[in-house]
Design a protein around this motif. Structure first.
Motif, PDB file in Angstrom:
ATOM      1  N   LEU A  46      18.043  -4.095   7.016  1.00 52.56           N
ATOM      2  CA  LEU A  46      17.737  -3.368   5.778  1.00 52.56           C
ATOM      3  C   LEU A  46      16.581  -4.025   5.036  1.00 52.56           C
ATOM      4  CD1 LEU A  46      21.265  -2.494   4.351  1.00 52.56           C
ATOM      5  CD2 LEU A  46      19.592  -0.925   5.342  1.00 52.56           C
ATOM      6  N   HIS A  51      14.851  -1.211   3.215  1.00 52.41           N
ATOM      7  CA  HIS A  51      16.117  -0.554   2.883  1.00 52.41           C
ATOM      8  C   HIS A  51      16.201   0.882   3.382  1.00 52.41           C
ATOM      9  CE1 HIS A  51      17.503  -4.003   0.619  1.00 52.41           C
ATOM     10  NE2 HIS A  51      16.250  -4.132   0.240  1.00 52.41           N
ATOM     11  N   SER A  53      18.005   2.837   5.637  1.00 47.99           N
ATOM     12  CA  SER A  53      19.243   2.678   6.406  1.00 47.99           C
ATOM     13  C   SER A  53      19.225   3.432   7.736  1.00 47.99           C
ATOM     14  CB  SER A  53      20.444   3.123   5.567  1.00 47.99           C
ATOM     15  OG  SER A  53      20.314   4.475   5.203  1.00 47.99           O
ATOM     16  N   SER A  60      24.744  -0.665  11.784  1.00 55.78           N
ATOM     17  CA  SER A  60      25.861  -0.217  10.960  1.00 55.78           C
ATOM     18  C   SER A  60      27.030   0.178  11.857  1.00 55.78           C
ATOM     19  CB  SER A  60      25.425   0.961  10.096  1.00 55.78           C
ATOM     20  OG  SER A  60      26.495   1.480   9.372  1.00 55.78           O
TER      21      SER A  60
END
Length: 103
Positions: A46, A51, A53, A60
């Motif tokens: 990130l 950032h 995603s 993740s």
């Protein structure tokens, strides 16, 4: 004085009513740091991707899989958590073409 406004608890709650836990979103903390590596990989991704995603989705997914394997959250099919095979493949293709993922 009218103390009738205090019936049901100091904060207006209904005394005696059983609280209902949420279906999703609450799970045990990783006190034993069983998935720290996966968490750190995701956070670092990130940071380096500003950032975004979408670029870090594979990490993740890896983190959530670790949590399921270590019984830190309920086991679920990854498609129920928004990780369909098609969306991951398409995101990787888009990233390789443009260097970023468009929404």
């Amino acid at each position: 004085w009218n103390f009738g406004i205090f019936v049901g608890g100091a904060f207006g709650g209904n005394r005696g009513a059983r609280p209902v836990p949420p279906e999703k979103g609450v799970f045990p903390l990783d006190h034993m740091h069983l998935c720290d590596l996966e968490k750190k990989e995701y956070i670092n991704c990130l940071k380096t991707s500003r950032h975004k995603s979408e670029i870090c989705r594979h990490l993740s997914k890896k983190y959530l899989e670790c949590r399921m394997e270590k019984n830190l959250m309920a086991k679920q099919d990854m498609s129920e958590l928004g990780f369909g095979k098609e969306s991951c493949v398409e995101a990787m293709k888009e990233e390789s073409k443009t260097g970023r993922i468009e929404k």
